[in-house]
Write an enzyme that holds these catalytic residues in place. Sequence first.
Site, PDB file in Angstrom:
ATOM      1  N   SER A 153       6.803  -7.388 -15.612  1.00 26.45           N
ATOM      2  CA  SER A 153       7.973  -7.329 -14.730  1.00 26.45           C
ATOM      3  C   SER A 153       8.239  -8.728 -14.202  1.00 26.45           C
ATOM      4  O   SER A 153       7.332  -9.579 -14.197  1.00 26.45           O
ATOM      5  CB  SER A 153       7.655  -6.392 -13.546  1.00 26.45           C
ATOM      6  OG  SER A 153       8.627  -6.504 -12.528  1.00 26.45           O
ATOM      7  N   TYR A 183       2.278  -2.800  -6.858  1.00 29.87           N
ATOM      8  CA  TYR A 183       3.042  -3.065  -8.082  1.00 29.87           C
ATOM      9  C   TYR A 183       2.960  -4.543  -8.448  1.00 29.87           C
ATOM     10  O   TYR A 183       2.707  -4.907  -9.593  1.00 29.87           O
ATOM     11  CB  TYR A 183       4.498  -2.639  -7.850  1.00 29.87           C
ATOM     12  CG  TYR A 183       5.384  -2.653  -9.074  1.00 29.87           C
ATOM     13  CD1 TYR A 183       5.422  -1.568  -9.939  1.00 29.87           C
ATOM     14  CD2 TYR A 183       6.209  -3.745  -9.339  1.00 29.87           C
ATOM     15  CE1 TYR A 183       6.257  -1.575 -11.043  1.00 29.87           C
ATOM     16  CE2 TYR A 183       7.041  -3.760 -10.444  1.00 29.87           C
ATOM     17  CZ  TYR A 183       7.065  -2.662 -11.293  1.00 29.87           C
ATOM     18  OH  TYR A 183       7.886  -2.670 -12.395  1.00 29.87           O
TER      19      TYR A 183
END
Length: 257
Positions: free
Chosen positions: A139, A152
Amino acid sequence: MTLSGKTAVVTGSNSGIGLGVARALAQAGANVVLNSFTDRDEDHDLARALAAEFGVEARYIAADMADGAQCRALIEQAGGCDILVNNAGIQHVAPVDEFPPEKWDAIIAINLSSAFHTTAAALPMMRAAGWGRVVNIASAHGLTASPYKAAYVAAKHGIVGLSKTVALECAREPITCNAICPGYVLTPLVEAQIPDQMAAHGLDRETVIREVMLERQPSREFATVEQIGGTVVFLCSPAAEQITGTTISVDGGWTAL
Ligand code: NAD
C-alpha cells in the site's frame, strides 16, 4: 504475453483487488487459484466464471489467512505455485491508544504474517519449477503513514521489508519478489472505511472522498483493480526479470508529495 502453464495463487481474491488481479492473470493465460476464508457456492462460481471466460483452469480454495497452518495448506492444496500474490487484507481505523488489541493481532496476521507462511510454502515449489514470482500487495501505507491506522501501516511497512528480504534470498535464482503499493482503489475495503472516516472527521460522504481520501492522491482519481492486475502481469513478464526487492507505486502521485 502468455502465462500459459503457470499456476497463480491469489490470496483474498473473492472481491476487490484480489479478484481483479486473478482476472488479469487468467486473461494472460495463467491457471488461477482463488481464495478467501468463506466457502460459499458464489465463491466457487467466481472460479467457474474465470475458467469459462478465459479458457484456463480456475479453482477456489477456502483458507483463513489469519491462521498460519491454513496459509501453508492453501499452497499445498494448490498443488503448484509459480506466481504467488499475497493480497488478503483487512483494515481498522482507531487512535493507537484506543486500538483494540484483537484488531491489531488480526491485521498483523492477515496483512503480514500470512505472506510469510505462503511464501515459505511456495518457494520450494518455485525452486523445483525453476521460475517464480512473489508479488505482495502492500500500500502507499507501506511507504508513508496516516493517523488512526497503526496496525495497517505497521503491517504494510512490514510486508515491504519482507519483500526485500525474500528478494535477496532468491537473488541468484529466477525468482523475484516485489511489493505493489496502491493508493486508494475503490473496493469494498475502502467503501467500509468511509463511515469511520465520516465519524472521525465529522464530514459527509462526498467530502470525505474528495478532501480526506483523495486529498493525498494528487491525481484525485481512484486507482483501478485493472491497473493493479496489469502491474502484477508486468512483474511476471520477461521485462521484469531484473526487478526484484523493490516497490512499485500505483498511487496517482501520493508518495511523490
Ligand atoms: P477487499 O475487502 O475487497 O478484499 C480483501 C480480500 O481479502 C477479500 O477477498 C476478503 O475476502 C479477503 N480476506 C479478508 N480476510 C481474510 C482472511 N482472514 N483470509 C482470507 N482472505 C481474507 O479489499 P481490497 O481493497 O481489494 O484489498 C485487497 C488488498 O489491497 C489488501 O491487502 C489491502 O490492504 C490492499 N490495498 C487496498 C487499497 C485500496 O484502496 N482498496 C489500497 C492499498 C492497498
